[in-house]
Design a protein around this motif. Structure first.
Motif, PDB file in Angstrom:
ATOM      1  N   LEU A 130      34.625  29.388  33.133  1.00  0.00           N
ATOM      2  CA  LEU A 130      34.285  28.973  32.312  1.00  0.00           C
ATOM      3  C   LEU A 130      35.687  27.998  32.170  1.00  0.00           C
ATOM      4  O   LEU A 130      34.989  26.645  31.665  1.00  0.00           O
ATOM      5  N   ASP A 131      36.512  28.073  32.290  1.00  0.00           N
ATOM      6  CA  ASP A 131      37.800  27.325  31.947  1.00  0.00           C
ATOM      7  C   ASP A 131      37.664  26.382  33.426  1.00  0.00           C
ATOM      8  O   ASP A 131      38.134  25.392  33.189  1.00  0.00           O
ATOM      9  N   ILE A 132      36.784  26.977  34.605  1.00  0.00           N
ATOM     10  CA  ILE A 132      37.027  25.711  35.505  1.00  0.00           C
ATOM     11  C   ILE A 132      36.123  24.602  36.239  1.00  0.00           C
ATOM     12  O   ILE A 132      36.199  23.410  35.686  1.00  0.00           O
ATOM     13  N   ARG A 133      35.314  24.766  34.395  1.00  0.00           N
ATOM     14  CA  ARG A 133      34.418  24.090  34.127  1.00  0.00           C
ATOM     15  C   ARG A 133      34.914  22.541  32.941  1.00  0.00           C
ATOM     16  O   ARG A 133      34.118  21.956  33.128  1.00  0.00           O
ATOM     17  N   ARG A 134      35.899  22.937  33.047  1.00  0.00           N
ATOM     18  CA  ARG A 134      36.884  22.098  32.185  1.00  0.00           C
ATOM     19  C   ARG A 134      37.413  20.372  33.115  1.00  0.00           C
ATOM     20  O   ARG A 134      37.967  21.689  33.590  1.00  0.00           O
ATOM     21  N   ASN A 135      37.837  19.888  32.732  1.00  0.00           N
ATOM     22  CA  ASN A 135      37.959  18.806  33.788  1.00  0.00           C
ATOM     23  C   ASN A 135      39.909  19.076  34.270  1.00  0.00           C
ATOM     24  O   ASN A 135      39.641  18.906  34.901  1.00  0.00           O
ATOM     25  N   PRO A 136      40.814  20.187  33.556  1.00  0.00           N
ATOM     26  CA  PRO A 136      42.146  19.824  33.664  1.00  0.00           C
ATOM     27  C   PRO A 136      41.680  20.832  34.892  1.00  0.00           C
ATOM     28  O   PRO A 136      42.960  20.490  36.305  1.00  0.00           O
ATOM     29  N   VAL A 137      41.301  21.932  34.740  1.00  0.00           N
ATOM     30  CA  VAL A 137      41.523  22.800  35.488  1.00  0.00           C
ATOM     31  C   VAL A 137      40.977  22.750  37.255  1.00  0.00           C
ATOM     32  O   VAL A 137      41.190  22.368  38.457  1.00  0.00           O
ATOM     33  N   LYS A 138      39.238  22.079  36.627  1.00  0.00           N
ATOM     34  CA  LYS A 138      38.638  21.493  37.447  1.00  0.00           C
ATOM     35  C   LYS A 138      39.545  20.533  38.587  1.00  0.00           C
ATOM     36  O   LYS A 138      39.513  20.895  39.763  1.00  0.00           O
ATOM     37  N   ASN A 139      40.338  19.207  38.032  1.00  0.00           N
ATOM     38  CA  ASN A 139      40.972  18.102  38.880  1.00  0.00           C
ATOM     39  C   ASN A 139      42.164  18.808  39.444  1.00  0.00           C
ATOM     40  O   ASN A 139      42.344  18.153  40.282  1.00  0.00           O
ATOM     41  N   ASN A 140      42.333  19.664  39.517  1.00  0.00           N
ATOM     42  CA  ASN A 140      44.028  20.379  39.566  1.00  0.00           C
ATOM     43  C   ASN A 140      43.397  21.450  40.830  1.00  0.00           C
ATOM     44  O   ASN A 140      43.860  21.336  41.746  1.00  0.00           O
ATOM     45  N   LEU A 141      42.059  22.114  40.706  1.00  0.00           N
ATOM     46  CA  LEU A 141      42.223  22.318  42.091  1.00  0.00           C
ATOM     47  C   LEU A 141      41.380  20.957  42.879  1.00  0.00           C
ATOM     48  O   LEU A 141      41.368  21.826  44.186  1.00  0.00           O
ATOM     49  N   ILE A 142      40.871  20.435  42.575  1.00  0.00           N
ATOM     50  CA  ILE A 142      39.882  19.624  43.292  1.00  0.00           C
ATOM     51  C   ILE A 142      41.700  18.285  44.525  1.00  0.00           C
ATOM     52  O   ILE A 142      41.225  18.592  45.454  1.00  0.00           O
ATOM     53  N   PHE A 143      42.469  18.494  43.351  1.00  0.00           N
ATOM     54  CA  PHE A 143      44.226  18.098  43.561  1.00  0.00           C
ATOM     55  C   PHE A 143      44.545  19.261  44.795  1.00  0.00           C
ATOM     56  O   PHE A 143      44.755  18.040  46.123  1.00  0.00           O
ATOM     57  N   ARG A 144      44.374  20.719  44.862  1.00  0.00           N
ATOM     58  CA  ARG A 144      45.056  21.396  45.647  1.00  0.00           C
ATOM     59  C   ARG A 144      44.316  21.080  47.308  1.00  0.00           C
ATOM     60  O   ARG A 144      44.806  21.017  48.051  1.00  0.00           O
ATOM     61  N   HIS A 525      63.228  29.277  68.572  1.00  0.00           N
ATOM     62  CA  HIS A 525      61.945  28.812  68.007  1.00  0.00           C
ATOM     63  C   HIS A 525      62.605  29.017  66.595  1.00  0.00           C
ATOM     64  O   HIS A 525      63.541  29.674  66.679  1.00  0.00           O
ATOM     65  N   GLY A 526      62.311  27.952  65.991  1.00  0.00           N
ATOM     66  CA  GLY A 526      62.028  28.997  64.445  1.00  0.00           C
ATOM     67  C   GLY A 526      60.661  27.888  63.808  1.00  0.00           C
ATOM     68  O   GLY A 526      60.618  27.335  64.014  1.00  0.00           O
ATOM     69  N   GLY A 527      61.256  28.334  62.139  1.00  0.00           N
ATOM     70  CA  GLY A 527      60.047  27.226  61.686  1.00  0.00           C
ATOM     71  C   GLY A 527      60.622  27.166  59.925  1.00  0.00           C
ATOM     72  O   GLY A 527      61.329  26.746  59.030  1.00  0.00           O
ATOM     73  N   ILE A 528      59.356  26.747  59.282  1.00  0.00           N
ATOM     74  CA  ILE A 528      58.996  27.411  57.828  1.00  0.00           C
ATOM     75  C   ILE A 528      58.248  27.716  57.047  1.00  0.00           C
ATOM     76  O   ILE A 528      57.287  27.695  57.667  1.00  0.00           O
ATOM     77  N   ALA A 529      58.312  27.715  56.100  1.00  0.00           N
ATOM     78  CA  ALA A 529      57.898  27.838  55.157  1.00  0.00           C
ATOM     79  C   ALA A 529      57.482  27.383  53.992  1.00  0.00           C
ATOM     80  O   ALA A 529      58.099  27.468  53.344  1.00  0.00           O
ATOM     81  N   PHE A 530      56.421  26.561  53.010  1.00  0.00           N
ATOM     82  CA  PHE A 530      55.999  26.284  52.113  1.00  0.00           C
ATOM     83  C   PHE A 530      54.932  26.501  51.117  1.00  0.00           C
ATOM     84  O   PHE A 530      54.298  27.213  51.651  1.00  0.00           O
ATOM     85  N   GLY A 531      56.027  26.419  50.229  1.00  0.00           N
ATOM     86  CA  GLY A 531      55.020  27.347  48.894  1.00  0.00           C
ATOM     87  C   GLY A 531      53.686  26.118  48.784  1.00  0.00           C
ATOM     88  O   GLY A 531      54.139  25.187  47.568  1.00  0.00           O
ATOM     89  N   LEU A 532      52.623  26.426  49.256  1.00  0.00           N
ATOM     90  CA  LEU A 532      51.650  25.441  48.756  1.00  0.00           C
ATOM     91  C   LEU A 532      51.534  25.553  47.186  1.00  0.00           C
ATOM     92  O   LEU A 532      51.423  24.493  46.917  1.00  0.00           O
ATOM     93  N   ASP A 533      51.661  26.690  46.383  1.00  0.00           N
ATOM     94  CA  ASP A 533      50.702  26.786  44.750  1.00  0.00           C
ATOM     95  C   ASP A 533      52.011  25.774  44.003  1.00  0.00           C
ATOM     96  O   ASP A 533      52.052  24.858  43.846  1.00  0.00           O
ATOM     97  N   ARG A 534      53.209  25.912  44.056  1.00  0.00           N
ATOM     98  CA  ARG A 534      54.658  24.983  43.501  1.00  0.00           C
ATOM     99  C   ARG A 534      53.943  23.742  44.212  1.00  0.00           C
ATOM    100  O   ARG A 534      53.940  22.818  42.870  1.00  0.00           O
ATOM    101  N   LEU A 535      53.999  23.599  45.548  1.00  0.00           N
ATOM    102  CA  LEU A 535      54.303  21.793  46.199  1.00  0.00           C
ATOM    103  C   LEU A 535      53.181  21.627  45.641  1.00  0.00           C
ATOM    104  O   LEU A 535      53.559  20.255  44.607  1.00  0.00           O
ATOM    105  N   VAL A 536      52.486  21.832  45.046  1.00  0.00           N
ATOM    106  CA  VAL A 536      50.895  21.313  44.562  1.00  0.00           C
ATOM    107  C   VAL A 536      51.594  20.586  43.041  1.00  0.00           C
ATOM    108  O   VAL A 536      50.495  20.032  42.623  1.00  0.00           O
ATOM    109  N   ALA A 537      51.476  21.901  42.407  1.00  0.00           N
ATOM    110  CA  ALA A 537      51.671  21.788  41.109  1.00  0.00           C
ATOM    111  C   ALA A 537      52.914  20.634  41.163  1.00  0.00           C
ATOM    112  O   ALA A 537      52.828  19.709  39.939  1.00  0.00           O
TER     113      ALA A 537
END
Ligand code: ASP
Length: 585
Positions: A130-144, A525-537
């Motif tokens: 039900l929370d996902i029906r609310r704009n703030p959460v819905k928009n965040n998921l679309i943003f992600r 070789h070498g690499g990196i990882a980004f934390g997607l959840d935090r980056l999106v926030a």
């Protein structure tokens, strides 16, 4: 056909058209002879009108039974609204309903499905759908979704291949506990869920994939500090035949792309700072450089007077708070209380006011002259009108405490602007970190990180001084990514594991597969990882990651919607050949 248009679509130009719409009842307004219904879906809200003169009576009666969150389908004519609503894109029209079908009823939702809801956190999590029906959460998921798509686009266009790696694996040490999964087919044995795909991505480099990425779930069984999740998502990347510089450039590119496409911000500068400098200047390896307030070390100018507290301290360090002289005595006392809270842990705070007339007034005037205080101002960069806040004690602790104060004050002063982006590479991390509890060194990043070749000789003599080819990307005071150049030969990897306290047998048993692979032509070789959840926030200008995750866990690691974790039944235990013998705690 359930619908001809979405609920965000209709405008004046559609007037006169017959349309079919479907969605949820946001609310109804019943004037007796006329009923308005706000119909909602992901795309917006459209107003429906049932009116006794133009709508069959039976339908008006049925419309009166509609409750919040009923799912309905209507057919009707788009008409121009008499009183227009400028706040929504569909606000100039409404639908004169000619047919109403109730597709599904709803019980009364436990909180209002509005932008500002009356539901508390736990309730919202329990009914997350039900929370996902609310704009703030819905928009965040679309943003992600947009961030993930732009990431995939950028990396794919740069020649990276997304490869999936397994979830049922063997422990990969990333500094946390593993989540484990018992194996039915291999009695008494357990898989570990990956803390990251670290070893697999390295094996992909040995496999010649050259440029790998994956948007991937990682699992770490840590005590959950605020805003951590036991499962989280990384943008995980690895490249072969690269030096640190190549990696920094590539991922500066990704970050720049995201900031531009997602936020419309052009960021040109990605300054670099050594770990040592970050700690000295900001007390923190992920400094927020959107504002100054750099640390000034005061040992030289504040010790050797008669003030014992400073004389006995390993470090005396201060910051200048812009405009802080305006604080009343009471406000400063509150600040002192704030640094003494157990969460910060300072024993006290000394302050000096920088008056407009160039004089100083400090809480330790007994011990320091105006000239002394002028030196404090010089070292901390304080100007008239500022307040100098000084902490003292054990260097590590004091830096952490002053860093907390710096962030708190910057927040209060509005210096942490969410629409401003200041990335920073922190480089030259120490390879090893001493752990008081276990009395041994741990890998600061992970055991596969390469020491700087020029520091290799220190590995035996002064291990704490060895620097790693490791780097973090910091954005606005948050670590958004971290990685390293890896060890790619067996001997160095074995040496490193030895320094971390693994016996050769343990090293072989846990990491034999990787060291074997290194014997078959492993490329640098070498690499990196980004934390997607935090980056999106952060890109979304918000503090918490939870509302960017569709189904997050709470602070005890529980999903309270599906009620997990939960017991499993005896038959399942039997199949696994396990018997529970829980220790009473
Ligand atoms: N595996 C590392 C981590 O999860 C990232 C890396 O070294 O690429 O932090």
């Amino acid at each position: 056909m359930y619908r001809t248009h979405s609920n965000g679509e209709l405008r004046l130009k559609h007037v006169g058209e017959e349309v079919t719409l479907a969605g949820w009842v946001q609310k109804t307004r019943d004037k007796g002879f006329m009923i308005w219904v706000d119909l909602r879906d992901r795309y917006g809200i459209t107003q429906l009108i049932f009116d006794e003169e133009r709508t069959p009576k039976e339908m008006v009666e049925r419309a009166k039974t509609l409750g919040r969150e009923f799912v309905i389908q209507i057919k009707g004519e788009v008409i121009e609204r008499v009183s227009k609503n400028k706040n929504i894109p569909t606000g100039e029209v409404e639908i004169l309903v000619k047919e109403l079908t109730i597709l599904n009823k709803s019980v009364i939702p436990p909180f209002t499905i509005e932008d500002e809801t009356d539901g508390g956190d736990e309730l919202r999590m329990k009914y997350r759908y039900l929370d996902i029906r609310r704009n703030p959460v819905k928009n965040n998921l679309i943003f992600r979704h947009k961030v993930a798509m732009e990431t995939r686009k950028y990396l794919s266009d740069s020649g990276f291949i997304e490869v999936e790696t397994p979830y049922l694996i063997k422990s990969t040490p990333e500094g946390a506990r593993d989540f484990v999964v018992p194996s039915r087919m291999n009695e008494g044995q357990f898989y570990a869920l990956p803390q990251s795909p670290q070893t697999f991505k390295q094996l992909l480099m040995v496999g010649g994939m050259d440029k790998y990425f994956q948007i991937v779930k990682c699992f770490r069984d840590e005590d959950l500090r605020a805003d951590r999740q036991p499962e989280f998502t990384q943008i995980d990347c690895e490249m072969a035949f690269v030096e640190q510089e190549d990696i920094l450039n590539t991922f500066e590119g990704l970050t720049r792309h995201l900031l531009k496409e997602i936020n419309g911000v052009e960021v040109t500068k990605f300054p670099r700072m050594s770990y040592d400098e970050a700690i000295k200047k900001y007390g923190n390896d992920k400094p927020d450089i959107r504002f100054g307030m750099e640390f000034g070390e005061l040992n030289e100018v504040a010790q050797h007077k008669d003030f014992g507290v400073f004389n006995n301290a390993e470090l005396v360090v201060g910051i200048a708070v812009p405009g802080g002289n305006a604080y009343t005595r009471k406000e400063i006392d509150k600040l002192i209380e704030w640094v003494k809270r157990p969460q910060v842990g300072a024993l006290g705070m000394v302050y000096a006011r920088c008056n407009d007339d160039g004089t100083y007034k400090s809480s330790v005037d007994k011990f320091y002259t105006q000239d002394d205080l002028a030196k404090w101002a010089q070292v901390t960069g304080a100007k008239s009108g500022d307040l100098i806040c000084v902490l003292s004690g054990n260097a590590d602790k004091v830096r952490t405490q002053l860093s907390a104060l710096r962030m708190e004050l910057a927040e209060r002063l509005g210096l942490r602007k969410s629409n401003e982006f200041a990335p920073l590479w922190v480089v030259d991390f120490p390879l090893l970190e001493w752990d008081e509890e276990t009395e041994r060194y741990h890998a600061m990043h992970h055991p596969f990180t390469s020491p700087k070749p020029e520091d290799m000789t220190l590995l035996d003599t002064d291990p704490g001084k060895v620097r790693a080819n490791a780097y973090d990307l910091v954005l606005n005071g948050n670590e958004i990514g971290g990685g390293s150049i890896r060890i790619h030969d067996k001997a160095t990897q074995a040496l490193m594991l030895g320094h971390l306290g693994f016996t050769p047998e343990q090293a072989k048993e846990q990491f034999g597969f990787l060291m074997n692979a290194f014997e078959y032509g492993a490329p640098p070789h070498g690499g990196i990882a980004f934390g997607l959840d935090r980056l999106v926030a952060i890109l979304g200008g918000q503090e918490t990651i939870r509302d960017f995750i569709a189904f997050p866990k709470n602070n005890s690691g529980r999903d309270i919607m599906i009620d997990a974790p939960s017991k499993i039944d005896d038959q399942q235990l039997d199949e696994l050949n396990l018997k529970l013998d829980l220790k009473k705690t």
